[in-house]
Design an enzyme around this catalytic site. Structure first.
Site, PDB file in Angstrom:
ATOM      1  CE  LYS A 111      -4.457  -1.413   1.756  1.00 22.73           C
ATOM      2  NZ  LYS A 111      -5.566  -1.102   2.659  1.00 22.73           N
ATOM      3  CE  LYS A 194      -5.158  -8.155  -2.063  1.00 19.44           C
ATOM      4  NZ  LYS A 194      -4.936  -7.770  -0.672  1.00 19.44           N
ATOM      5  CE  LYS A 197     -13.142  -3.072   0.086  1.00 22.97           C
ATOM      6  NZ  LYS A 197     -12.958  -2.766   1.517  1.00 22.97           N
TER       7      LYS A 197
HETATM    8  P1  AMP Z   1     -10.688  -5.300   3.000  1.00 25.22           P
HETATM    9  O1  AMP Z   1     -11.499  -4.977   1.830  1.00 25.22           O
HETATM   10  O2  AMP Z   1      -9.217  -5.171   2.743  1.00 25.22           O
HETATM   11  O3  AMP Z   1     -11.143  -4.650   4.255  1.00 25.22           O
HETATM   12  O4  AMP Z   1     -10.914  -6.864   3.228  1.00 25.22           O
HETATM   13  C1  AMP Z   1     -12.043  -7.397   3.871  1.00 25.22           C
HETATM   14  C2  AMP Z   1     -12.008  -8.891   3.863  1.00 25.22           C
HETATM   15  O5  AMP Z   1     -12.062  -9.381   2.524  1.00 25.22           O
HETATM   16  C3  AMP Z   1     -10.726  -9.504   4.473  1.00 25.22           C
HETATM   17  O6  AMP Z   1     -11.074 -10.673   5.196  1.00 25.22           O
HETATM   18  C4  AMP Z   1      -9.907  -9.864   3.278  1.00 25.22           C
HETATM   19  O7  AMP Z   1      -9.020 -10.935   3.537  1.00 25.22           O
HETATM   20  C5  AMP Z   1     -10.976 -10.271   2.279  1.00 25.22           C
HETATM   21  N1  AMP Z   1     -10.505 -10.067   0.902  1.00 25.22           N
HETATM   22  C6  AMP Z   1     -10.146  -8.893   0.318  1.00 25.22           C
HETATM   23  N2  AMP Z   1      -9.757  -9.071  -0.963  1.00 25.22           N
HETATM   24  C7  AMP Z   1      -9.870 -10.417  -1.201  1.00 25.22           C
HETATM   25  C8  AMP Z   1      -9.624 -11.249  -2.348  1.00 25.22           C
HETATM   26  N3  AMP Z   1      -9.205 -10.742  -3.501  1.00 25.22           N
HETATM   27  N4  AMP Z   1      -9.869 -12.584  -2.218  1.00 25.22           N
HETATM   28  C9  AMP Z   1     -10.316 -13.112  -1.063  1.00 25.22           C
HETATM   29  N5  AMP Z   1     -10.563 -12.382   0.056  1.00 25.22           N
HETATM   30  C10 AMP Z   1     -10.346 -11.051  -0.008  1.00 25.22           C
END
Ligand code: AMP
Ligand code: TRP
Length: 331
Positions: A111, A194, A197
């Site tokens: 990041k 990955k 967002k």
């Molecule tokens: P975040 O959007 O970073 O707050 O992530 C929220 C949840 O979504 C966390 O448990 C992450 O591990 C999961 N997550 C985010 N991106 C992915 C992805 N590409 N594949 C699987 N899980 C994800």
């Protein structure tokens, strides 16, 4: 007693990776655990967020979680900044975690990018706040996607170090729950990245709120290779895009990669893509409808989060008070 805690950032564009890696599992775990789910707005501001966008995103994530099946009558759902114990405990953990541990965190490196000097101090100590989120409730199990594994190892290191320093067994060692066949959903345009967002291309991800037409167009355009669908799992390791689509399909259907390979292996990607599209639409369309309805009443969503925060305070306040006693603060 076993207790689940997990968090998600309100930074917009919740996608199929969030849904399959986290949200879907959060919903399932409700039947066997006491669950606390947190919209981590304090984590969100580690990179600048416009205030009006942040408020909107917090309510939108609340609507997505409820529409996906988080049961607010049993589970606790709230936004992090309403419960001061997170910030209080995070400070204590800033004084427990070692700089060397934080320097190893790959999410910070990703990041912050090349311009590390310009990253906020908050982005650097982000994992300490995450450890505080979990341990303020003495949670034992944390369902997340694969990318959060390293942060949960740090949470265990912090708990161990705190317990050693203060000669106590106060904090439990949390267990990550990384469940299902889509623990790391990849970018639809590049199977080595990955799904995220923040990717510039909207075609790189399926957003939970995408229309059926959009989902169909995005899966049609999703990158594949020129070979037929793999017919053995040994082929998956060097065919990343194929592995990703098969993984998404398996996770949505609640079956194994092998089962999908049995049905589609050797065939053309267009057949697999058509059925996958139908499956995604079937899963997300009712959620999308419900989200729209919930967002018509933002006051009600705010009230739900406020009530959740009150319940969260009841659990975390005595825990953090006890931590202060252990540390030697006057309380
Ligand atoms: P975040 O959007 O970073 O707050 O992530 C929220 C949840 O979504 C966390 O448990 C992450 O591990 C999961 N997550 C985010 N991106 C992915 C992805 N590409 N594949 C699987 N899980 C994800
Ligand atoms: N760091 C997590 C992410 O980016 C979000 C998060 C914050 C979290 N606090 C948490 C996840 C506590 C699990 C438990 O996905």
């Amino acid at each position: 007693m076993d207790r689940i805690f997990s968090g998600i950032q309100p930074t917009g564009n919740l996608h199929l990776g969030n849904y399959l890696g986290a949200v879907q599992n959060w919903v399932k775990l409700q039947s066997s655990y006491e669950c606390i789910y947190c919209i981590v707005d304090m984590h969100a501001i580690t990179t600048f967020q416009k205030p009006e966008t942040l408020i909107g995103n917090i309510l939108e994530v609340a609507s997505i979680l409820i529409a996906s099946g988080i049961d607010i009558n049993n589970s606790i759902l709230f936004n992090q900044s309403r419960v001061a114990m997170h910030a209080e405990l995070a400070w204590i953990f800033n004084c427990t975690a070692k700089i060397g541990w934080l320097n190893r965190m790959t999410q910070f490196k990703d990041k912050a990018g090349k311009n590390r000097e310009k990253a906020s101090a908050g982005l650097y100590v982000y994992p300490n706040l995450m450890a505080a989120d979990i341990l303020a409730y003495k949670a034992t199990h944390v369902p997340v996607g694969d990318d959060q594994k390293q942060h949960l190892e740090l949470t265990r290191d912090i708990a161990t170090s705190f317990n050693d320093n203060y000669k106590t067994d106060f904090f439990p060692l949390v267990e990550p729950l990384i469940l299902g066949e889509a623990t790391r959903v990849m970018n639809l345009r590049d199977g080595s990245k990955k799904m995220s967002k923040s990717d510039e291309s909207d075609f790189s991800r399926i957003n939970i709120t995408d229309s059926a037409e959009k989902i169909s167009a995005k899966i049609k355009k999703a990158k594949t290779d020129s070979l037929p669908v793999p017919d053995s799992s040994s082929e998956l390791s060097n065919r990343l895009e194929a592995k990703n689509l098969i993984g998404i399909f398996a996770a949505l259907r609640g079956i194994s990669l092998q089962d999908i390979i049995k049905d589609y292996g050797g065939g053309s990607f267009s057949v697999l893509k058509d059925d996958l599209t139908e499956c995604i639409i079937e899963e997300l369309q009712p959620v999308g409808k419900e989200i729209k309805e919930l967002l018509n009443n933002k006051d009600e969503l705010d009230k739900i989060l406020k009530d959740g925060a009150e319940r969260a305070k009841e659990i975390s306040r005595p825990v953090v008070n006890e931590v202060k006693n252990i540390v030697g603060f006057l309380t």
